[in-house]
Design an enzyme around this catalytic site. Structure first.
Site, short mmCIF file in Angstrom:
data_model
loop_
_atom_site.label_atom_id
_atom_site.label_comp_id
_atom_site.label_asym_id
_atom_site.label_seq_id
_atom_site.Cartn_x
_atom_site.Cartn_y
_atom_site.Cartn_z
N GLN A 138 38.46 45.38 43.19
CA GLN A 138 37.63 45.42 41.98
C GLN A 138 36.13 45.53 42.30
O GLN A 138 35.70 45.32 43.43
CB GLN A 138 37.89 44.19 41.13
CG GLN A 138 39.26 44.19 40.48
CD GLN A 138 39.38 43.14 39.40
OE1 GLN A 138 39.88 42.05 39.65
NE2 GLN A 138 38.95 43.45 38.20
N HIS A 139 35.38 45.88 41.26
CA HIS A 139 33.92 45.79 41.22
C HIS A 139 33.16 46.86 41.98
O HIS A 139 31.99 47.08 41.70
CB HIS A 139 33.42 44.43 41.73
CG HIS A 139 34.12 43.25 41.18
ND1 HIS A 139 34.28 43.04 39.82
CD2 HIS A 139 34.72 42.20 41.78
CE1 HIS A 139 34.94 41.90 39.63
NE2 HIS A 139 35.22 41.37 40.80
N ASP A 173 43.09 44.75 41.46
CA ASP A 173 44.09 44.21 42.38
C ASP A 173 44.66 42.86 41.92
O ASP A 173 45.86 42.62 42.03
CB ASP A 173 43.53 44.11 43.81
CG ASP A 173 42.20 43.39 43.89
OD1 ASP A 173 41.69 42.91 42.87
OD2 ASP A 173 41.64 43.34 45.00
#
Length: 480
Positions: A71-72, A241
């Site tokens: 992520q991110h 995830d």
């Protein structure tokens, strides 16, 4: 037999599992490594994906696929769809100053944090995409000016698999986009005002930047690249995830997972959105239409890796040493902020051994302190969940470090609850495969695949270890 593919494009590698869409039985799999670092050319993800697919026997006989991704990460694209600069990953902390700027711009201190929690469910930390965009706007304005679209790692990889070069074909899901810092999971809407603030441009200009379409959990977002013979491959929206891992182990309301991989993640399934102004809990969305509050630490299994290097042992030997020592490690506490920390937000902190004595300066107590320190860090996240009213009926321990016998046996003592450990598996890839089967079926609910066997671990609570850690966790130094 219809086959589905689940792809886990994680920090360290790409894994592909091919499963029977009806039963979930594993048919074949493959994997490939990702480069080390906190900024990566996304081309490396694509190369690893192709290598992992080849190792898994290809996709030509696969009916549907979905991607779970780290992520991110910030993938900034220009008007031609080219990557403007290497992607900044979730664990890149160069945007720490940007965090403070963004909080200050909405009132500063507790007021600013509460404002962000209300707007997007999460208080900014360096991992969130919004802070990375602000860093780029200030540090690399020439790159920021080129931004025509912003994607996350899994969005970009799904788009590449489709073979499209149209920015408008980028797609994502609620779980992934809820970790950007410019999407409100409670309302299901992008916050272009926050995107504009991050890039230091007017909101109207920010609305001209393409953000991935947010698809429903079971919605097809396209097909595979016909040039590669994948035109019969239906693509699911994928997800972050942690949300894919939750789907992979079949989490429902009241279930909590504690994942100890590169990072440490405490995740819970909640029917209502969580807004924590303290910033301990990130109010993300799940991959099933609910919400997935998370407490995420930068320091996970690598705390144990470091202890192994320090003691000159492997993980089995470290576990044996830790289990030989008494609870509390003869009064020694490890504060495991080895790479800075996200929860709590201490990007420049270092780790510490506190309370060392002649009695505790031995390999067994050092090993015990490392395991207890890691678990206490995660237990703080679990406690923050319960303080916010998140129901906790069961705790599942997953991730690479969940296989460590010391972690398994000490965790219930630190958490004060029984801990369930499912059979080791590729939970993120499995969750992505389950989503792909869901998309393929057209059913309103995800398929009920056979759950893996679970082992229950129980222990007498060692509350004094948590209490001592709570008294000492603020004792650390900053990086020079």
């Amino acid at each position: 037999m219809a086959l589905v593919a689940g792809i886990d494009s994680s920090t360290q590698s790409c894994k592909v599992v091919i499963r029977d869409a009806e039963t979930g039985a594993l048919v074949r799999s493959g994997s490939a490594k990702h480069p080390v670092g906190t900024e990566v050319d996304p081309q490396a993800w694509w190369d690893a994906f192709l290598e992992a697919v080849d190792a898994a026997g290809g996709l030509n006989d696969v009916a549907a696929a979905a991607v779970g991704g780290q992520q991110h990460g910030m993938v900034a694209l220009d008007a031609s769809g080219d990557v403007i600069r290497d992607a900044l990953l979730w664990n890149d902390t160069r945007s720490a100053e940007a965090v403070q700027q963004l909080i200050n711009e909405y009132g500063g201190g507790d007021q600013g944090k509460a404002a962000w929690a209300r707007m997007v469910g999460s208080v900014p930390v360096p991992s969130l995409t919004v802070t990375k965009l602000r860093w780029m706007a200030d540090a690399e304005p020439q790159n920021a000016q080129k931004v025509a679209a912003v994607a996350l790692p899994h969005d970009w990889l799904t788009w590449k698999i489709s073979g499209s070069d149209r920015l408008e074909d980028l797609a994502t899901d609620r779980s992934e986009v809820s970790g950007t810092g410019y999407y409100d999971p409670a309302t299901g809407e992008y916050r272009y005002d926050l995107l504009g603030s991050a890039l230091r441009i007017p909101e109207e200009q920010a609305r001209g930047i393409v953000l991935p379409r947010v698809a429903a959990a079971q919605e097809a977002v396209g097909t595979g690249d016909s040039a590669r013979g994948w035109d019969n491959l239906v693509l699911g929206p994928g997800g972050g995830d942690n949300a894919m891992g939750a789907l992979g182990i079949g989490m429902g309301t009241g279930d909590v997972s504690v994942s100890i991989g590169t990072s440490g993640v405490v995740a819970a399934t909640s029917p209502i959105p969580i807004q924590d102004p303290s910033g301990m809990i990130a109010g993300f969305a799940s991959a099933t239409g609910e919400f997935l509050p998370l407490a995420v630490t930068l320091n996970g299994s690598r705390v144990l890796d470091g202890a192994c290097r320090m003691l000159g042992v492997d993980h089995d030997q470290l576990a044996e040493m830790a289990l030989t020592a008494e609870p509390g490690a003869n009064g020694m506490t490890m504060v495991p902020y080895l790479e800075g920390e996200r929860t709590p937000n201490l990007p420049h902190a270092t780790g510490s051994f506190i309370g060392m004595s002649l009695a505790s300066m031995n390999p067994q107590d050092v090993a015990r302190a490392a395991v207890e320190g890691l678990l206490c860090l995660l237990a703080d996240g679990l406690e923050a969940m319960t303080d916010m009213g998140v129901p906790v009926n069961s705790i599942q321990l997953i991730g690479g470090a969940a296989k460590n016998p010391a972690v398994q046996q000490i965790a219930p003592a630190i958490f004060g609850r029984d801990v369930l450990v499912p059979e080791p598996g590729e939970y993120v890839a499995d969750g992505a495969a389950r989503q792909a089967a869901w998309v393929l079926s057209g059913s309103p609910t995800a398929p009920q695949w056979t759950a893996s066997e679970v082992t229950t671990f129980t222990a007498e609570p060692t509350r004094f270890v948590r209490e001592r850690y709570s008294q000492r966790r603020h004792l650390f130094t900053q990086r020079a």
